[in-house]
Design an enzyme around this catalytic site. Sequence first.
Site, PDB file in Angstrom:
ATOM      1  N   ASP A  13      31.859  46.231  50.130  1.00  0.00           N
ATOM      2  CA  ASP A  13      30.855  47.135  49.160  1.00  0.00           C
ATOM      3  C   ASP A  13      30.691  48.468  49.652  1.00  0.00           C
ATOM      4  O   ASP A  13      29.877  49.221  49.182  1.00  0.00           O
ATOM      5  CB  ASP A  13      29.278  46.476  49.228  1.00  0.00           C
ATOM      6  CG  ASP A  13      29.239  44.913  49.062  1.00  0.00           C
ATOM      7  OD1 ASP A  13      29.931  44.383  48.080  1.00  0.00           O
ATOM      8  OD2 ASP A  13      28.700  44.026  49.931  1.00  0.00           O
ATOM      9  N   LYS A  16      35.298  50.627  46.983  1.00  0.00           N
ATOM     10  CA  LYS A  16      36.693  50.456  46.839  1.00  0.00           C
ATOM     11  C   LYS A  16      37.063  50.820  45.479  1.00  0.00           C
ATOM     12  O   LYS A  16      38.086  51.357  45.199  1.00  0.00           O
ATOM     13  CB  LYS A  16      37.268  49.110  47.666  1.00  0.00           C
ATOM     14  CG  LYS A  16      37.053  49.103  49.034  1.00  0.00           C
ATOM     15  CD  LYS A  16      37.657  47.989  49.563  1.00  0.00           C
ATOM     16  CE  LYS A  16      36.954  46.611  49.145  1.00  0.00           C
ATOM     17  NZ  LYS A  16      35.749  46.632  49.568  1.00  0.00           N
ATOM     18  N   GLY A  40      33.067  41.960  44.189  1.00  0.00           N
ATOM     19  CA  GLY A  40      33.215  42.911  43.029  1.00  0.00           C
ATOM     20  C   GLY A  40      33.435  44.200  43.196  1.00  0.00           C
ATOM     21  O   GLY A  40      32.914  44.841  44.058  1.00  0.00           O
ATOM     22  N   HIS A  41      34.020  45.025  41.993  1.00  0.00           N
ATOM     23  CA  HIS A  41      34.320  46.381  42.072  1.00  0.00           C
ATOM     24  C   HIS A  41      33.388  46.889  40.887  1.00  0.00           C
ATOM     25  O   HIS A  41      33.804  46.374  39.749  1.00  0.00           O
ATOM     26  CB  HIS A  41      35.633  46.560  42.027  1.00  0.00           C
ATOM     27  CG  HIS A  41      36.289  46.438  43.381  1.00  0.00           C
ATOM     28  ND1 HIS A  41      37.698  46.048  43.521  1.00  0.00           N
ATOM     29  CD2 HIS A  41      35.979  46.329  44.440  1.00  0.00           C
ATOM     30  CE1 HIS A  41      37.856  45.649  44.597  1.00  0.00           C
ATOM     31  NE2 HIS A  41      37.065  45.869  45.366  1.00  0.00           N
ATOM     32  N   GLN A 225      36.399  43.131  50.092  1.00  0.00           N
ATOM     33  CA  GLN A 225      35.762  42.784  51.061  1.00  0.00           C
ATOM     34  C   GLN A 225      35.972  43.744  51.972  1.00  0.00           C
ATOM     35  O   GLN A 225      36.344  44.933  51.772  1.00  0.00           O
ATOM     36  CB  GLN A 225      36.139  41.282  51.660  1.00  0.00           C
ATOM     37  CG  GLN A 225      35.202  39.995  50.780  1.00  0.00           C
ATOM     38  CD  GLN A 225      36.332  39.330  50.039  1.00  0.00           C
ATOM     39  OE1 GLN A 225      37.462  39.346  50.351  1.00  0.00           O
ATOM     40  NE2 GLN A 225      36.058  38.586  49.042  1.00  0.00           N
TER      41      GLN A 225
END
Length: 431
Positions: A13, A16, A40-41, A225
């Site tokens: 988180d 990235k 998630g991104h 991650q």
Amino acid sequence: MANVVVVGAQWGDEGKGKIVDWLSIEADVVVRFQGGHNAGHTLVIDGKVYKLSLLPSGIVREGKISVIGNGVVVDPYHLVKEIGQIRAQGVDVGPHNLKLAENAPLILSIHRELDAHRESAATGGTKIGTTMRGIGPAYEDKVGRRSIRVMDLAEPNNLDDKIARLLAHHNPLRRGLGLPEIDPAALREELLSIAPQVLPYMDATWELLDIMRRQGKRILFEGAQGALLDVDHGTYPFVTSSNTTSANAASGSGMGPRAIGYVLGIAKAYTTRVGGGPFPTELQDEIGKLIGERGHEFGTVTGRARRCGWFDAVLVRQTVKTSGIDGIALTKLDILDGFKEIKVCTHYLLDGKQIDRLPASQAAQARVVPVYETIPGWEGTTAGARSWADLPAQAIKYVRRIEELIGAPVALLSTSPERDDTILVHNPFQD
């Protein structure tokens, strides 16, 4: 030109998605090399928000090739759903710009059910904090050599034997857990019904990547991650089920280690964590709550509130070593605007003795006490800054002190979720 690996330097988180999207301007190919749709991104481009969890972040860039590598475990139904969602936002996605490794293992409903049952049945300190999306059980089957992989969807005549092998493990396990057994015919239907929508993306991606590398194409490897969730080097057992450190970019994509040039670690200017596990600098007070509110610290995939705390230089210094990080992209500096003073953890005390690393022992990790250095804050704003000249002097001092403590330079500085609000110190592709 150096091929670049982007890894999270904390517990994930870190932002990235934005950094990969920003770097993909110069990349020809963006490769996702591990994890699943449990991470998630969030990308914010010209005020438009894109939420990705399985597709590589480079998919929003025109003219780029996005690759889901063999190190990723793929839920085929989620993949099709996510492609549909991103297309609905006007992004062009098709077999011409998205390639899926033929040897990537599949996440099936059987994995999601087992994951959810285990986590819901766990109590107290035994809860890992899994997203219950089947990631762990899918990796277990991969290592147990019983996975059904993408290529198997193209060979329906051979599918029954593979299903039988898989269920020879899972059905006795389900009986022991009090769960109903899986009907082989139902599992076969689950696979064949989605196959036509997935197979057009299938490719021998390792070969494609090798061809592109030899042609001088620039490759950007995107991890999910963070390094502290690595199954070997993270806060075990509160980790993910794959190797998240930079070395897995090679094996998770099918390329040799020489394909990796520059390793860029992403770190927030503070620290967050989702789920259970040790967190030495966690703030369970109004300051921690304020950081979370300012930073909108909620998981992209799960919506869970993230735990927040001061920057932990011990942990990032450790991930700089375990991932061979050449430079850091420091994100969310603007969240610290206005604090009168900011603390940074420089080392720990373990049973009264100073240590400069996070011990591997779970019990020892729970006992470490952070030792802080207090740094004056700044009154001006860093939000939206695009050059060093836009930053308050004390903010620059904070960044420089972090560089000293972690043993790595800041290559990029992100000052908002917007793509262009980024200060470039060193271009990783020019290493």
